[in-house]
Design a protein around this motif. Structure first.
Motif, short mmCIF file in Angstrom:
data_model
loop_
_atom_site.label_atom_id
_atom_site.label_comp_id
_atom_site.label_asym_id
_atom_site.label_seq_id
_atom_site.Cartn_x
_atom_site.Cartn_y
_atom_site.Cartn_z
N LYS A 93 13.62 -2.54 4.14
CA LYS A 93 13.22 -2.08 2.81
C LYS A 93 11.99 -1.21 2.89
N LYS A 94 11.03 -1.69 3.70
CA LYS A 94 9.77 -0.98 3.86
C LYS A 94 10.03 0.40 4.42
N GLU A 126 15.16 -7.72 6.75
CA GLU A 126 15.47 -7.09 5.47
C GLU A 126 14.24 -6.42 4.89
N ALA A 182 11.52 2.59 1.96
CA ALA A 182 10.51 3.04 1.01
C ALA A 182 9.68 4.17 1.59
#
Lengths: 306, 266
Positions: free
Chosen positions: B242-243, B238, B246
């Motif tokens: 997310k990284k 996860e 981003a």
């Protein structure tokens, strides 16, 4: 009088005293000793005083700004800390030393532990001991009227005689604030009259020291009086040992605290290497305050005994 | 060989005994009055650590499990005695200034800790390199603290005078100074959330539970490590997603900005 009927939860009776008013009283009470110090040691004493107070207030302000806390400069506690610290300095000290002491007192001893009310040790005295250990020579060189002399207690320790009247009036070498017992007593009695402090800690402290010195030192009235008047005992007993944050609040605890202070001071003075011991006695006793308070906790109404 | 380099890196930086593991605090506080003392203490400990790791690792299959601690102590104590005698013979000044803290190397947590945690489970070569890494990490830690204290307290580093005598703060050379410096250092580590033993928010271990065995109530026992591993993998995936998202968003933004800039230029 507000005509509206306010409904609020207890407490309904509030005191008009605030931290600010109490600190103001303490500062006023120190004024006679301060004025005498400036009169006796000259302009440099005033400079030390200004620098120390400025360092304390500024470091409090800056620390609280940097850490985004509520600004507590206006409660005057930093001013009082600065005053006590300055009165504990010799008058002809290089000015950066009191400045360093002020920053240490406020940032390390007071603010790092959570600000006023959370400090476990009297900030001014902790800073004084910090400076005393760091700059032993400069912190214990006292000059009066242009010549450097030993403090009366050092003379006593070396086996000499002390002039008690001069000690009472203040014509002796020493730190800025400790020299005149008369001026200190005036301030101390003002605090008692204003009910800022009770007499329990000062009286038990001074009496215990006197008894200890009488038993283990010399059985001589002049000697005992010199020990009471010298070494900042009066200053410590009225202004530093009675600090609200670092002294017990229970009456019995205050008496125990005073006795502990007296015994420690006597021990340091008679058996220790140095002639004086008020500062160390007070900061060591400060550490024992939580214990004293736990032991002397009054029994709640209706609770059965053990 | 790669494993050996990894051991060195682990000892000096990743699990630095002074700054991260916070082991061996007694010599750290007591002998770091001057930089040369720090180096001397660190290197003495390193010597003991390397050989104790080597010997314990070599003997790990012979030493019976139930008496392993006394056996380790015998080995470590012999090595410390050797180091002590060598110091006394060849560097008497250092021997004088370190005093009681040389024999006290026997009870240094780092040495027994490495013996228990590493040397008893791994081969002699890796263990020796683990000893070198940990020892050098300890030396670096002690030297840093000692140099700082010597600079403030005695105005010098390695005896080279930098601060005039009037401006030295003697308390930093005494016991309270050691606590001030160490407390300041730890405060900085906590502030910047750098890994350290006092900073609970950073997981220290590869274990899914974070390896915080001090406050473990058994919920993360061996039996459910598998489950926890799954949870951890999921969380990691996860976080990775997310990284990436981003990064993508940042790239998109950059591109948009570049386009915008291009437009304004036109």
């Amino acid at each position: 009088m507000n005509k509206l009927l306010n409904v609020s939860s207890s407490p309904h009776v509030r005191s008009h005293e605030s931290t600010q008013s109490i600190m103001m009283d303490v500062a006023i009470a120190m004024l006679p000793a301060t004025a005498f110090g400036v009169f006796q040691f000259g302009l440099n004493a005033l400079l030390v005083l200004i620098v120390t107070i400025a360092a304390c207030v500024l470091s409090e302000y800056i620390f609280e700004k940097v850490t985004h806390r509520k600004c507590t400069v206006y409660d005057l506690s930093a001013v009082v800390t600065g005053m006590i610290l300055a009165l504990n300095m010799p008058a002809d000290i290089p000015l950066w030393i009191p400045a360093l002491g002020g920053v240490f007192a406020i940032v390390v001893v007071k603010q790092l532990y959570g600000g006023l009310g959370q400090n476990f040790m009297n900030p001014a005295l902790a800073a004084r001991c910090f400076l005393l250990i760091s700059f032993t020579g400069k912190m214990s060189t006292f000059t009066l009227d242009g010549w450097t002399g030993a403090t009366p207690l050092a003379v006593l320790k070396a086996g000499g005689e002390a002039d008690v009247l001069a000690m009472f009036l203040g014509k002796i070498p020493g730190t800025i604030g400790e020299v005149s017992v008369l001026a200190l007593l005036v301030g101390g009695l003002y605090l008692v009259w204003r009910k800022v402090i009770s007499l329990r800690i000062p009286v038990t402290y001074i009496l215990t020291t006197a008894v200890f010195v009488f038993i283990f030192g010399q059985q001589d009235l002049n000697y005992v009086l010199a020990h009471i008047c010298g070494g900042g005992l009066i200053f410590g007993a009225f202004f530093m040992a009675t600090d609200y944050v670092t002294s017990p609040i229970t009456p019995l605890g205050q008496i125990l605290f005073g006795i502990l202070l007296g015994v420690l001071t006597g021990l340091f003075r008679i058996f220790g290497g140095s002639a004086e011991g008020v500062s160390y006695a007070i900061i060591i006793s400060n550490l024992l305050v939580p214990l004293i308070e736990r032991v002397t906790l009054p029994k709640a109404f209706g609770k059965e005994g053990k | 060989m790669n494993k050996c380099v990894e051991r060195l890196y682990n000892g000096i930086i990743k699990e630095n005994p002074t700054f991260v593991l916070m082991l061996g605090m007694c010599p750290t506080l007591a002998v770091t009055t001057t930089a040369i003392n720090g180096v001397g203490m660190g290197l003495s400990t390193t010597a003991v650590l390397v050989f104790s790791n080597l010997i314990i690792s070599a003997l790990r299959k012979i030493i019976p499990d139930r008496v392993r601690i006394p056996a380790y102590i015998v080995i470590v104590a012999s090595l410390v005695t050797i180091v002590q005698l060598l110091l006394q013979a060849f560097i008497p000044s250092l021997y004088q200034s370190l005093g009681i803290f040389i024999p006290l190397i026997v009870v240094n947590c780092i040495i027994l800790g490495r013996a228990e945690a590493y040397a008893a489970k791994n081969g002699p070569l890796e263990s020796a390199f683990d000893g070198i890494g940990m020892g050098l990490g300890f030396t670096v830690g002690l030297t840093c603290i000692a140099a700082f204290r010597e600079l403030l307290g005695a105005g010098a580093i390695f005896g080279l005078e930098l601060i005039p005598e009037d401006f030295r703060i003697a308390i930093f050379g005494l016991a309270p100074g050691a606590f001030f410096v160490l407390a300041g250092l730890t405060a900085l580590q906590n502030k910047f959330k750098a890994p350290s033993a006092t900073n609970g928010s950073v997981p220290q271990s590869k274990l899914a539970c974070g390896g915080d065995c001090m406050s473990c109530h058994g919920c993360a026992s061996q039996a459910n490590h598998g489950t926890l591993e799954e949870v951890r993998a999921k969380a990691e995936a996860e976080a990775q997603a997310k990284k990436e998202a981003a990064i993508k968003a940042a790239q998109a933004k950059k591109a948009a900005e570049a386009a915008e800039a291009g437009k304004t230029e036109e």
